[in-house]
Every structure is written in structure tokens, then in C-alpha cells.
Design an enzyme around this catalytic site. Structure first.
Site, short mmCIF file in Angstrom:
data_model
loop_
_atom_site.label_atom_id
_atom_site.label_comp_id
_atom_site.label_asym_id
_atom_site.label_seq_id
_atom_site.Cartn_x
_atom_site.Cartn_y
_atom_site.Cartn_z
N ASN A 279 52.95 28.53 45.16
CA ASN A 279 52.61 29.88 45.63
C ASN A 279 51.09 29.95 45.72
OD1 ASN A 279 52.14 32.60 45.96
ND2 ASN A 279 52.91 33.21 43.94
N GLU B 160 53.18 40.15 40.74
CA GLU B 160 51.95 40.76 41.29
C GLU B 160 52.30 41.79 42.36
OE1 GLU B 160 50.03 37.04 42.18
OE2 GLU B 160 49.80 36.68 40.02
N LYS C 281 49.29 32.32 46.86
CA LYS C 281 48.76 33.69 46.68
C LYS C 281 47.72 34.01 47.75
CE LYS C 281 49.97 33.37 41.85
NZ LYS C 281 49.85 33.90 40.50
N HIS D 143 57.68 39.05 43.38
CA HIS D 143 56.72 38.45 42.45
C HIS D 143 56.10 39.56 41.59
CE1 HIS D 143 53.12 36.46 40.97
NE2 HIS D 143 53.76 35.33 41.18
N GLY E 23 49.02 32.80 35.30
CA GLY E 23 47.57 32.71 35.45
C GLY E 23 46.79 32.84 34.15
N SER F 207 51.78 29.28 34.57
CA SER F 207 50.91 28.23 34.04
C SER F 207 51.56 26.86 33.96
CB SER F 207 50.34 28.64 32.67
OG SER F 207 49.56 29.83 32.80
N GLU G 65 59.65 34.13 35.69
CA GLU G 65 58.20 34.08 35.49
C GLU G 65 57.79 35.14 34.48
OE1 GLU G 65 56.14 32.09 39.03
OE2 GLU G 65 56.23 34.22 39.45
P1 PGA Z 1 50.32 30.34 37.79
O1 PGA Z 1 51.13 31.35 38.75
O2 PGA Z 1 50.99 29.00 37.93
O3 PGA Z 1 48.92 30.35 38.31
O4 PGA Z 1 50.45 30.87 36.40
C1 PGA Z 1 52.53 31.29 38.89
C2 PGA Z 1 53.00 32.35 39.85
O5 PGA Z 1 52.42 33.45 39.86
O6 PGA Z 1 53.95 32.12 40.63
#
Ligand code: PGA
Length: 253
Positions: free
Chosen positions: A11, A99, A13, A97, A175, A215, A169
Site C-alpha cells: 500500500n 486511515e 498510500k 483502511h 506506521g 509495521s 491491521e
Molecule cells: P505500515 O502500514 O506497514 O507502514 O505500518 C501498513 C498499512 O497501513 O497498510
């Protein structure tokens, strides 16, 4: 992992211009073995979808969008529909997601409509669920997952969900550098699968791939993938660099 084929999904983003996305995709294509035993997907920003899908065509990399709007077309300034995503060459779409839920108002109800639009347009939905840190601390993880799955998948038949992918997730792991332990991931994945058994029967539940996200890095992918209900990963930060992402895709070796 039964007979489920692993899926490693990146992803991207809101990172990479169109030319940067193309460059990273080209690099990844040169790094990947021809006979990788894993499905691989990358989800660049909308502006790079068609260009990336064009160079990835016929390769083992599939392309996905990071969101969609459920209407087919209309006066919805700034939105992108499922047919538009499909015609750009995408096979997958990430839906719900954390976010999107946090900053852009996605709810269990809108996520449900988005999944329906994806299915109607033959896009594979990657349906994201996960609890916040506060919810985990107050031992609400399972009730949060239960509600997200119940509402997100409301009114679908098992036939509708044949291609569905779920991404667990935990919001506190995205992140942040804090990964769920493999035990925490397995517990949540097993819970999700048992919920799917209850709602849609054993056969479908056993075929749905459940990815872990939060992560994921080259140094923790193997232990996560060793868990029986972890069928792949949704990778954010570590998917932006082709060399690092390749190491994750090659988790077996
Ligand atoms: P990250 O993000 O691997 O940077 O923690 C995962 C995601 O948001 O899908």
C-alpha cells in the site's frame, strides 16, 4: 495456511508521483523471480494506476487501488468509481483502511457499499479491519472485529465473497514500528476466521485469505507467515522501496 495462496500487498498510500511509481515498479519487476509462489499486489496513488498497470501487465505483479466510491458515475467531484479503477487495469482495491476511517469518514456502512461496488465490477476487495490501541487495552479487540466484519459484510452471500481478502491491521501497529506479535496476529486471524465460519460456512471461511498489516518488515515477515491463519501481508512503509519489498515477498527463503 491450508491451500490458500499467499498474497503480499504493498500500500503506497499518498507517496510517489506517476514517474516515481513507474520507476519503482520497473525495479521490482527486475528483482522478482519469475516463479514466485506468492501473489503480489501494489497499490499506487490513483494518478499512477494506469501507468503502473500498463508496465505490470502480464507480469506477476497485480495492481490495486487504495479506495473507491460506490456509485458508477455521476456528479461526485473528486471521487473515483469501481469501473474506472477496473478500466485502469486494476485487479484489487483496498477498502476501509484505518486511515480512511480516521481521516475521511469511512464507516462500516460505507465500507459495506464499497465492497459491493468492488464485487460488482470484478475487483478483489481487500477489506481492512482492526482495533485501536485504546480498544486493545480495554480488551475490546474481538468485539470491535466482530462488529466490523458483521457490518462490513452485511447482506452478502458466500458466492459474493468468493474472492474477498481481509486485512487485519491493528491501528496501533500501523506506521509505528510496533508490530503485533505473531501470537497476537494469529489470535485475531483465528477469531476472524471463526466469525467467517459462523456467517458464511466452513468452505468459504477456509478459502478467504487473511493478511496481517502494521509495521511488516523483512525481519518479521517470516515469523508472521509461519502462523496457520496468516495468509499474507499488507505492507505500507516497507513496500515503497523495491529492494525492501522484494525481501518481504521472498519471505520463504
Ligand atoms: P505500515 O502500514 O506497514 O507502514 O505500518 C501498513 C498499512 O497501513 O497498510
Amino acid at each position: 495456511m491450508e491451500n490458500r495462496r499467499p498474497l503480499i500487498a504493498g500500500n503506497w498510500k499518498m507517496f510517489k508521483t506517476c514517474s516515481e511509481a513507474v520507476e519503482t515498479t520497473r525495479r521490482l519487476l527486475t528483482l522478482l523471480e519469475k516463479n514466485v509462489d506468492t501473489d503480489v499486489m501494489i497499490a499506487p496513488p490513483f494518478t499512477a494506476l494506469a501507468a503502473v498497470a500498463n508496465i505490470a501487465k502480464g507480469s506477476l505483479i497485480s495492481v490495486g487501488a487504495q479506495n473507491l466510491f460506490w456509485e458508477k458515475e455521476g456528479a461526485y467531484t473528486g471521487e473515483i468509481s469501481a469501473p474506472m479503477i477496473a478500466s485502469a487495469g486494476c485487479k484489487y482495491v483496498i477498502i476501509g483502511h484505518s486511515e480512511r476511517r480516521r481521516y475521511f469518514g469511512d464507516t462500516d456502512q460505507t465500507v459495506n457499499r464499497k465492497i459491493a461496488a468492488a464485487i460488482q465490477n470484478d475487483l478483489i476487495p481487500i477489506f481492512c479491519v482492526g482495533e485501536s490501541e485504546k480498544e486493545r487495552e480495554s480488551k475490546e479487540t474481538f468485539s470491535v472485529l466482530d462488529k466490523q466484519v458483521k457490518k462490513g459484510l452485511e447482506n452478502f452471500s458466500s458466492n459474493d465473497l468468493k474472492t474477498l481478502v481481509i486485512a487485519y491491521e491493528p491501528v496501533w501497529a500501523i506506521g509505528t514500528g510496533k508490530t503485533a506479535t505473531r501470537i497476537q496476529a494469529q489470535e485475531a486471524h483465528a477469531f476472524l476466521r471463526s466469525k467467517l465460519v459462523k456467517c458464511f460456512g466452513n468452505k468459504l471461511a477456509k478459502s478467504i485469505r487473511i493478511l496481517y498489516g502494521g509495521s511488516v518488515k523483512p525481519n518479521n515477515i517470516s515469523e508472521l507467515m509461519a502462523m496457520p491463519d496468516v495468509d499474507g501481508a499488507l505492507v505500507g512503509g516497507a513496500s515503497l522501496d523495491a529492494e525492501t519489498f522484494r525481501k518481504i515477498i521472498d519471505f520463504q527463503t
